[in-house]
Every structure is written in C-alpha cells, then in structure tokens.
Design an enzyme around this catalytic site. Sequence first.
Site, short mmCIF file in Angstrom:
data_model
loop_
_atom_site.label_atom_id
_atom_site.label_comp_id
_atom_site.label_asym_id
_atom_site.label_seq_id
_atom_site.Cartn_x
_atom_site.Cartn_y
_atom_site.Cartn_z
N GLY A 102 9.01 2.13 -15.50
CA GLY A 102 8.18 0.93 -15.22
C GLY A 102 7.49 0.47 -15.29
O GLY A 102 7.60 -0.03 -13.64
N ASN A 103 6.80 -0.88 -15.75
CA ASN A 103 6.35 -1.82 -15.42
C ASN A 103 6.15 -2.79 -16.37
O ASN A 103 6.29 -2.51 -17.48
CB ASN A 103 4.68 -1.44 -14.59
N SER A 104 5.67 -4.41 -16.06
CA SER A 104 6.28 -5.14 -16.76
C SER A 104 5.10 -5.33 -17.89
O SER A 104 4.80 -6.31 -18.38
CB SER A 104 6.73 -6.16 -15.83
N SER A 105 4.47 -4.75 -17.77
CA SER A 105 2.58 -5.32 -18.91
C SER A 105 3.43 -4.86 -20.16
O SER A 105 4.07 -4.41 -20.73
CB SER A 105 1.81 -3.81 -18.71
#
Length: 419
Positions: free
Chosen positions: A227-230
């Site tokens: 995933g990513n931290s958006s």
Amino acid sequence: MPRILLGVSGGIAAYKALEFVRLATGAGHALRVVQTQASLRFIGEVSFAALTGAPVLSDEHEHDPARGAFPDQQPPEHEPVSHLELVRNADLFLIAPASANTIAKLAHGMADNLLGNCALAATCPLVVAPAMNNHMYEHPATQANLATLRERGVHVIEPDSGRLASKGEHGVGRLAEPARLLRECEELLGGTSSGAGEPVAEEWSGVRVLITTGGTREPIDSVRFVGNSSSGRMGLALAQAARARGAQVTVIAANVALSRPPGVQWRDAATAAQMQQACEEEFPSCDVLLMAAAVADFRPAAPSNGKIKKSTQERLRLELEPTADILCELAAKRQDGQTLVGFAAEHGAGAIDYGRGKLKQKCLDAVVVNDISRSDIGFDAEANEVTILTAGGEHHVPRASKAAVAESILDAVAHLRGS
Ligand code: CTP
C-alpha cells in the site's frame, strides 16, 4: 444532513444536553448519543433515544441495533464495531457536559469507557463543553488538561459564569447554554448551509464531479498488503470545495479513514481493480474527473488466500504484476465535454517535466504535480503545495491548506471548461 455525535458525561448539566438534542434535531441535524455510566445517574437513555430517534450507547461491548448508523442512514448489512462506525459516520463529536474527570481522561488518552474510545477513534472535529463546580474548573489540573486538549486541536466551548448547581454557589463552570453549543458546533461544521452538505453557490450547479482519493491496498495474503501512505485528505478537500460550488459530487475512496463530507455520494474501493471497476461505472456520467487517488502501479501476482506462515520459508519472494493504468484507460473512452485531471506525485528535481510527460501520455486536460520529497506537504500532511500543468501553461500554488489548494485546482478546472 450534518451528523453530530453527542457524548454525555456525568453532571447535573446533563439535563441541558437534552435541550441541545431538541434544538439540534429541530435544526435538521442527525444525532446519536453515547453516555458515560455516571451520566446515567442524571439522565436516562430513554430520553435521548426518544429525542434522537436512535438507540443510545453507554457500553463499548453493547450491541447497537442501528449498527453505527445515524438516523438519516441505512444500517450497514454487516455487523461493524458499532462505536467505531458511529465516529466514522459523525461530522462532529460534541462532549457536553464534559466533567472534570472526562476532561482529565481525554487529556491523557484514556479509553476505559465508550466515550473515551469514541474520542480516541474520532477523526472528525472534537468539541468539549466543560461543566463543573468553579473550584474544579479553575483548578490547575483541569486548566492544564484543557490546555492539552486545545493544543491537540480540540475545540473547547467555554463555560458560562453564574449560579452553579450547589445551593448558594456562584462562579465559572456552568455548561454553555444549548443554543450557544449548537451555534459553535454549526460554525465548526462550516456554517449551516455548507455543513449540511447543501451547496452555498450555484456556480457548478448541474456539473457532475467524480473524485478518486486515498491509496489502494493490494493484498499479499489475507492480512497483508502492498500500500501507500495517502490519507485521502486532498480528495476530500476537493469534494467539499466542489460541493460548496454547487456540483453533484461522487467520491471513490480507497481506504480513507477520515469522515465523509456531507452531501457527497461515497463509494469504497480498496484495490486498484475495485477502483477501476467503480471508475468505469461512474466515469461515463461525469463531467469532471479528479483522479487524486494514489493507485498502486503493481500488485502481488498470486496473493495467498490464507495467512502466509513465517515457518514455511526462509526468504519470501513476492512477484508483482502491473495494474491497469485506470486514468489512461478512462481517457481513451472520454466523451466531448469531459475534463480529466491527473495527480502526479513526483520526487524532487524534474517533477514538472515528469508531470508534463503525464499530461501528454495520459491525454489529460491538467496534471496537478506535488513534490513528495518534502515531508511538510502532500502525502498524509495537512498542507500541500502544487503546480497545475495544462496545455496552456503552468500555475504554481504556494504552500497552503489542502482546502485552499482545492479551490485553486477547481479554479483551473473552471478555466479549462470556460466557465
Ligand atoms: N493512476 C491510475 N492508475 C494507476 C496509476 C496511477 O489511474 N495504475 C493515476 C493516478 O490516480 C494519478 C495519475 O495516474 O492521477 C498519475 O499517477 P502517478 O502514480 O504519479 O503516475 P504513474 O503514471 O503511475 O507513473 P509513475 O508512478 O511511474 O511516476
């Protein structure tokens, strides 16, 4: 309809919370109430339930027949953790009256009751209205606790001065009158009109805006993901701003834990594939697409159904396969009159050139570039600083709140659409 979660803690002033509920529901707000055990000694659940038209919760292990839904919502089909669902659905969490004990617990992040759990889980504005004896209110411990809360961004509605509950006592510590509680809550909700999700302007009336936001999560196994931290904040700021201009707004959210802006249609899409599916369904009927979601470019090629055990291998190799470029595929199907905006998260030098490349390759009307090498802006930050690229040129938007940046992006879209 703005949703207010009301937390009631123990104190004589709990009776005024009933009047607050009466005023707030009369003004068109949807309310749910959570009570501390101590407050039940002053006012029973039945009164709040009757006025709100919804069950009242006072224990974190209690079954909520409404499954965390507010009176204006359909309960979900699944059985969520009700109090978490409640705070997720709320636009504002007001604790009134807030006793000295509750304020102390909030300041220390304690979660030994339902109200404390809700306060820790809330991502919407938290508002605390103290009510207590004047000596308790003026005590340095209470004042230090309130200062801690204020520093954390909690809005404190100052108590009134006057006659206090105990016979013959006067001083500061009376719960603010219910009408003032409501007025201050409405101000925090952005005024009754925009807070109610009702547009405050007609400018974009009839314009259908589709916004993707958040970050996709691509499963590795049943519990792990790439995933990513958006956080989704930029997309939600865009949704609020477009709604305030009178647009009809649909948000497709990838793993966004923030509260939903009122007045917008909301769809959840956790993975790139789900995001693609939702976009394909919504895109044909939109006039403006703001593709702010951080969509994974790759996903594990063979996610495991169960949980991968550490013991089965010494080294774990993860093979990734590309996901579809959703924006590119939508652009290939665009109809006349549709405006497509991409967002490019770029790292350091060359950001603008990369953004320009995406404008062309993806056949977009605009690309909003932000430099993710800076920790004070962009991903999971409150502020942003962007450059909006169009075929006609570029416009730099200096560091500002995401709400202000959203207005600049919408101005650019309005300009592109000749409105
Ligand atoms: N995007 C998309 N589908 C993907 C990846 C990205 O629709 N699989 C969209 C994003 O929502 C964004 C734009 O494309 O609006 C640009 O995303 P970005 O990740 O910056 O660009 P990529 O094209 O993925 O290129 P790279 O990651 O190599 O910079």
